[in-house]
Design a protein around this motif. Sequence first.
Motif, PDB file in Angstrom:
ATOM      1  N   THR A  74       0.611  -1.402  -0.249  1.00 33.25           N
ATOM      2  CA  THR A  74      -0.063  -0.177   0.148  1.00 33.25           C
ATOM      3  C   THR A  74       1.002   0.556   0.341  1.00 33.25           C
ATOM      4  O   THR A  74       0.698   2.191  -0.556  1.00 33.25           O
ATOM      5  CB  THR A  74      -0.863   0.123   1.192  1.00 33.25           C
ATOM      6  OG1 THR A  74      -0.020   0.119   2.237  1.00 33.25           O
ATOM      7  CG2 THR A  74      -1.728  -1.231   1.194  1.00 33.25           C
ATOM      8  N   GLN A  75       1.980   1.410   0.597  1.00 32.09           N
ATOM      9  CA  GLN A  75       2.761   2.234   0.054  1.00 32.09           C
ATOM     10  C   GLN A  75       3.725   2.510  -0.453  1.00 32.09           C
ATOM     11  O   GLN A  75       4.673   3.944  -0.569  1.00 32.09           O
ATOM     12  CB  GLN A  75       3.970   2.269   1.871  1.00 32.09           C
ATOM     13  CG  GLN A  75       3.349   1.765   3.299  1.00 32.09           C
ATOM     14  CD  GLN A  75       3.995   1.582   4.106  1.00 32.09           C
ATOM     15  OE1 GLN A  75       5.469   1.840   3.629  1.00 32.09           O
ATOM     16  NE2 GLN A  75       3.855   1.640   5.470  1.00 32.09           N
ATOM     17  N   ASN A  76       3.294   2.257  -1.868  1.00 25.95           N
ATOM     18  CA  ASN A  76       4.074   1.767  -3.220  1.00 25.95           C
ATOM     19  C   ASN A  76       2.856   1.898  -3.932  1.00 25.95           C
ATOM     20  O   ASN A  76       2.590   2.436  -5.305  1.00 25.95           O
ATOM     21  CB  ASN A  76       4.883   0.708  -3.651  1.00 25.95           C
ATOM     22  CG  ASN A  76       5.683   0.873  -4.303  1.00 25.95           C
ATOM     23  OD1 ASN A  76       5.933   2.614  -5.070  1.00 25.95           O
ATOM     24  ND2 ASN A  76       5.765   0.214  -5.685  1.00 25.95           N
ATOM     25  N   THR A  77       1.609   2.871  -3.417  1.00 23.37           N
ATOM     26  CA  THR A  77       0.791   3.214  -4.527  1.00 23.37           C
ATOM     27  C   THR A  77       0.069   4.704  -4.916  1.00 23.37           C
ATOM     28  O   THR A  77       0.663   5.692  -3.508  1.00 23.37           O
ATOM     29  CB  THR A  77      -1.023   3.021  -3.931  1.00 23.37           C
ATOM     30  OG1 THR A  77      -1.076   3.649  -2.585  1.00 23.37           O
ATOM     31  CG2 THR A  77      -0.391   1.262  -4.038  1.00 23.37           C
ATOM     32  N   SER A  78       0.041   4.966  -5.533  1.00 22.78           N
ATOM     33  CA  SER A  78      -0.073   6.611  -5.924  1.00 22.78           C
ATOM     34  C   SER A  78      -1.646   6.999  -4.756  1.00 22.78           C
ATOM     35  O   SER A  78      -0.974   8.442  -3.717  1.00 22.78           O
ATOM     36  CB  SER A  78      -1.371   6.572  -7.434  1.00 22.78           C
ATOM     37  OG  SER A  78      -0.090   7.072  -7.758  1.00 22.78           O
ATOM     38  N   TYR A  79      -2.550   6.375  -4.315  1.00 24.94           N
ATOM     39  CA  TYR A  79      -3.253   6.808  -2.954  1.00 24.94           C
ATOM     40  C   TYR A  79      -2.593   6.847  -1.511  1.00 24.94           C
ATOM     41  O   TYR A  79      -2.632   8.616  -1.052  1.00 24.94           O
ATOM     42  CB  TYR A  79      -4.118   6.179  -2.539  1.00 24.94           C
ATOM     43  CG  TYR A  79      -5.374   5.363  -4.100  1.00 24.94           C
ATOM     44  CD1 TYR A  79      -6.233   6.263  -4.038  1.00 24.94           C
ATOM     45  CD2 TYR A  79      -5.044   4.695  -4.199  1.00 24.94           C
ATOM     46  CE1 TYR A  79      -7.124   6.105  -4.964  1.00 24.94           C
ATOM     47  CE2 TYR A  79      -5.720   3.919  -5.467  1.00 24.94           C
ATOM     48  CZ  TYR A  79      -6.837   5.093  -6.216  1.00 24.94           C
ATOM     49  OH  TYR A  79      -7.923   4.297  -6.898  1.00 24.94           O
ATOM     50  N   THR A 196       4.265  14.850  -7.225  1.00 24.42           N
ATOM     51  CA  THR A 196       5.027  14.505  -8.661  1.00 24.42           C
ATOM     52  C   THR A 196       6.478  13.840  -8.370  1.00 24.42           C
ATOM     53  O   THR A 196       6.990  12.805  -9.200  1.00 24.42           O
ATOM     54  CB  THR A 196       5.089  15.708  -9.530  1.00 24.42           C
ATOM     55  OG1 THR A 196       3.922  15.892  -9.725  1.00 24.42           O
ATOM     56  CG2 THR A 196       5.143  15.302 -10.833  1.00 24.42           C
ATOM     57  N   PHE A 197       6.805  14.303  -7.309  1.00 21.56           N
ATOM     58  CA  PHE A 197       8.778  14.050  -6.966  1.00 21.56           C
ATOM     59  C   PHE A 197       8.264  12.553  -6.652  1.00 21.56           C
ATOM     60  O   PHE A 197       9.154  11.970  -7.433  1.00 21.56           O
ATOM     61  CB  PHE A 197       9.165  14.827  -6.233  1.00 21.56           C
ATOM     62  CG  PHE A 197      10.401  14.663  -5.944  1.00 21.56           C
ATOM     63  CD1 PHE A 197      11.812  14.696  -6.545  1.00 21.56           C
ATOM     64  CD2 PHE A 197       9.992  13.701  -4.725  1.00 21.56           C
ATOM     65  CE1 PHE A 197      12.462  14.747  -6.831  1.00 21.56           C
ATOM     66  CE2 PHE A 197      11.993  13.255  -5.049  1.00 21.56           C
ATOM     67  CZ  PHE A 197      12.793  13.678  -4.565  1.00 21.56           C
ATOM     68  N   ASN A 198       7.159  12.227  -6.092  1.00 23.69           N
ATOM     69  CA  ASN A 198       7.345  10.699  -5.175  1.00 23.69           C
ATOM     70  C   ASN A 198       6.594   9.408  -6.564  1.00 23.69           C
ATOM     71  O   ASN A 198       7.477   8.805  -6.557  1.00 23.69           O
ATOM     72  CB  ASN A 198       6.598  10.629  -4.394  1.00 23.69           C
ATOM     73  CG  ASN A 198       7.047  11.122  -2.807  1.00 23.69           C
ATOM     74  OD1 ASN A 198       8.388  11.628  -3.067  1.00 23.69           O
ATOM     75  ND2 ASN A 198       6.060  11.685  -2.154  1.00 23.69           N
ATOM     76  N   THR A 199       6.057  10.371  -7.300  1.00 17.55           N
ATOM     77  CA  THR A 199       5.321   9.877  -8.092  1.00 17.55           C
ATOM     78  C   THR A 199       6.317   9.329  -8.841  1.00 17.55           C
ATOM     79  O   THR A 199       6.485   7.529  -9.425  1.00 17.55           O
ATOM     80  CB  THR A 199       4.068   9.602  -8.697  1.00 17.55           C
ATOM     81  OG1 THR A 199       3.338  10.079  -8.062  1.00 17.55           O
ATOM     82  CG2 THR A 199       3.733   9.464 -10.126  1.00 17.55           C
ATOM     83  N   PHE A 200       7.613  10.211  -9.294  1.00 17.90           N
ATOM     84  CA  PHE A 200       8.052   9.817 -10.723  1.00 17.90           C
ATOM     85  C   PHE A 200       9.512   8.715 -10.095  1.00 17.90           C
ATOM     86  O   PHE A 200      10.183   7.690 -10.599  1.00 17.90           O
ATOM     87  CB  PHE A 200       9.031  11.745 -10.993  1.00 17.90           C
ATOM     88  CG  PHE A 200       8.690  12.193 -11.832  1.00 17.90           C
ATOM     89  CD1 PHE A 200       7.576  11.232 -12.778  1.00 17.90           C
ATOM     90  CD2 PHE A 200       9.200  13.393 -12.046  1.00 17.90           C
ATOM     91  CE1 PHE A 200       6.386  12.105 -13.591  1.00 17.90           C
ATOM     92  CE2 PHE A 200       7.839  14.737 -12.980  1.00 17.90           C
ATOM     93  CZ  PHE A 200       7.264  13.718 -13.620  1.00 17.90           C
ATOM     94  N   LEU A 201       9.965   9.358  -8.478  1.00 14.72           N
ATOM     95  CA  LEU A 201      11.212   7.793  -7.969  1.00 14.72           C
ATOM     96  C   LEU A 201      10.271   6.387  -8.062  1.00 14.72           C
ATOM     97  O   LEU A 201      11.095   5.308  -8.286  1.00 14.72           O
ATOM     98  CB  LEU A 201      10.975   8.289  -6.554  1.00 14.72           C
ATOM     99  CG  LEU A 201      12.181   9.494  -6.268  1.00 14.72           C
ATOM    100  CD1 LEU A 201      12.392   9.254  -5.408  1.00 14.72           C
ATOM    101  CD2 LEU A 201      13.484   8.506  -7.227  1.00 14.72           C
ATOM    102  N   SER A 202       8.747   6.651  -8.429  1.00 11.28           N
ATOM    103  CA  SER A 202       8.182   4.630  -7.954  1.00 11.28           C
ATOM    104  C   SER A 202       7.794   4.133  -9.491  1.00 11.28           C
ATOM    105  O   SER A 202       7.231   3.254  -9.095  1.00 11.28           O
ATOM    106  CB  SER A 202       7.284   4.955  -7.185  1.00 11.28           C
ATOM    107  OG  SER A 202       5.927   5.652  -6.900  1.00 11.28           O
ATOM    108  N   ALA A 203       7.818   5.175 -10.321  1.00  4.71           N
ATOM    109  CA  ALA A 203       6.682   4.964 -11.497  1.00  4.71           C
ATOM    110  C   ALA A 203       6.936   3.962 -12.407  1.00  4.71           C
ATOM    111  O   ALA A 203       6.238   3.370 -13.435  1.00  4.71           O
ATOM    112  CB  ALA A 203       6.029   6.397 -12.547  1.00  4.71           C
TER     113      ALA A 203
END
Length: 256
Positions: A74-79, A196-203
């Motif tokens: 869950t800690q790796n989701t967009s939510y 956005t920063f966190n999403t870029f790192l994991s997406a």
Amino acid sequence: MSPLPVNILLITLGLIPSLVWLYFFSRKDCHPEPKNLLAQTFLMGIIISPIAILLQFSFSQFASTITGISQAATQNTSYFFLWAAVVEEVIKFYAVRMLILRNPEFDEPIDAMIYMITAGLGFAAMENILVMFRIFPDGAQVTLATWGLRFTGATLLHALSSGLLGYFLAMSWFFRDHKRKLIIIGLIMATIFHFTFNTFLSAFDNRVTGLTYSTALLVVMAFLVSILFDKIKERHARTTTGLATVISNKVINLLG
């Protein structure tokens, strides 16, 4: 190495990135703030950070219960990224709100950006310290590599997102009737940037690609925040000059 020197070393490593960036950003202020107040704001950012950790843990636990997947997943989701960004930006703002906004030293608009950045860097320092302790068992090479990435990545992220919110808080100095709206807009903008920063790192499956996009975002935001600093200085200078002219004219009229 005995535990005490190791602990001191890891705490120091966690603090250094925030202190270096704090020195850099504090030089943007033509009228430096009292060092003791900056230190209190920095410490407040550290002290208040466990609230964000607790709220994020509660969210992942709740999401895990609802969805049936592990907390780690869950800690790796967009939510989760969105929730984490909202919580952290609100927490950093409240650190400044509690300590600074009614303080007499908060006497010019640019102070809002300086104190928000200071609180953000305090928050980042606690994050860095916790990461150092978590990563250290993996070896010195991994620890130093992670430290370097956080120095130029996550720590700067907190400074810039807080600085962006600080700009809107500074604008409320000129538009007092719209203070609440400006703060909400600032929180939204800071949250979007953070998310956005966190999403870029994991997406991206390719870690290098994620780092490239997130670094590019930081560069753009650093440029923007630098411009916002200048804009606030210019607006304040114009306002001060205009006020001085009005007062001068009134004095001349009274004497005449």
